[in-house]
Write a protein that holds these residues in place. Sequence first.
Motif, PDB file in Angstrom:
ATOM      1  N   ALA A 255       0.858  -1.186   0.000  1.00  0.00           N
ATOM      2  CA  ALA A 255       0.000   0.000   0.000  1.00  0.00           C
ATOM      3  C   ALA A 255       0.894   1.236   0.000  1.00  0.00           C
ATOM      4  N   PRO A 256       0.348   2.390  -0.354  1.00  0.00           N
ATOM      5  CA  PRO A 256       1.146   3.619  -0.260  1.00  0.00           C
ATOM      6  C   PRO A 256       1.646   3.848   1.160  1.00  0.00           C
ATOM      7  N   ALA A 257       2.859   4.360   1.280  1.00  0.00           N
ATOM      8  CA  ALA A 257       3.394   4.689   2.600  1.00  0.00           C
ATOM      9  C   ALA A 257       2.441   5.657   3.299  1.00  0.00           C
ATOM     10  N   GLY A 258       2.279   5.469   4.580  1.00  0.00           N
ATOM     11  CA  GLY A 258       1.361   6.319   5.327  1.00  0.00           C
ATOM     12  C   GLY A 258      -0.002   5.695   5.519  1.00  0.00           C
ATOM     13  N   THR A 259      -0.238   4.541   4.923  1.00  0.00           N
ATOM     14  CA  THR A 259      -1.513   3.836   5.136  1.00  0.00           C
ATOM     15  C   THR A 259      -1.618   3.455   6.610  1.00  0.00           C
ATOM     16  N   PRO A 260      -2.747   3.740   7.254  1.00  0.00           N
ATOM     17  CA  PRO A 260      -2.881   3.516   8.700  1.00  0.00           C
ATOM     18  C   PRO A 260      -2.680   2.054   9.108  1.00  0.00           C
ATOM     19  N   ASP A 261      -2.201   1.858  10.317  1.00  0.00           N
ATOM     20  CA  ASP A 261      -1.945   0.515  10.838  1.00  0.00           C
ATOM     21  C   ASP A 261      -3.201  -0.350  10.822  1.00  0.00           C
TER      22      ASP A 261
END
Length: 322
Positions: A255-261
Amino acid sequence: MNLFKFGVAAALSSLLAVPVAASADTYPSRPITIIVPFSAGGGTDMLGRLVAQEMTEILKSSVIVDNKAGASGQIGTRYVIQAPADGYTLLLGTTSLINHPFMFTNLPYDAAKQLRPIVSVADQSIFLAVNDKVPARDTKEFIAWAKKSSKVNYGSAGAGTTLHLSAEWLKKNAGFDATHIPFKGSGQSVAALGSGEIDFNMENLGAVEAMVDSKRVRLLAVAAPKRNPAYPNVPTLAEAGLPPATLATWMFLLAPAGTPDNVVNTLNKAVNQALTKPELQARLVKLGYVVNGGTAEAAAARMKTESEQWGPLIKAANITVQ
């Protein structure tokens, strides 16, 4: 007055907090798209569609596959990197994603920093596949024929892909030369192989199996430590006298970096649950896949391991792509 202002502020704060909590609890609330950065019909595409179907059932939300082929996977990869980091646009990456920094001088992104691994999905063994008109019935005969011929060519899913590198490995270790013809994915490359436009591929089983069944393509060997259970009569490259090889296409979801945990965790659990289904496992084994699964952290660690394996091979073969 101050109490009134405080009350209004508190109420507004409470109202603003509700959508955030709800969106976290209700993910996914709309369709998820898995971008396959190669053309339809190849091994990556087939795996993506099989897993997406199971994820749709598990998540109770539509999961679709969209092919964005070209530039050896860079077009699809860049599309995902530029997408919102909300879990609705994902990438089914392959080993090629890891290899590109060693080969391309002007990559338009840094996948290691701009993408976040979710889960390791599967490996697919790579086979030496030849057009039926090639006058060779085993690997030794093929190598002898290739050494004598001056116009041998081979295809791949694109420059810099694992399939391309595997063919370069074969050329180097077998001691023959051949011209590389890159395509936008295994679907196109295998079609060219079946028609006789190219002589051989180092190819994933899922992509080439239909051509094998129709007798237009023959499998001569598998680039693995042992024979593949889907085709136990096909020997390994080592059995033909070549160095032991473990050449496989690794496929993993990102997924794009920064996708929530919480989103990454939801997706990781869904894929792991899908991979435990006996029907899917049986289908994947028949197509030559080795099912993986595991944590997001394990997928990230393997990215480093794969880089350490393929990087030196690329440098030793002096493979560069402008």
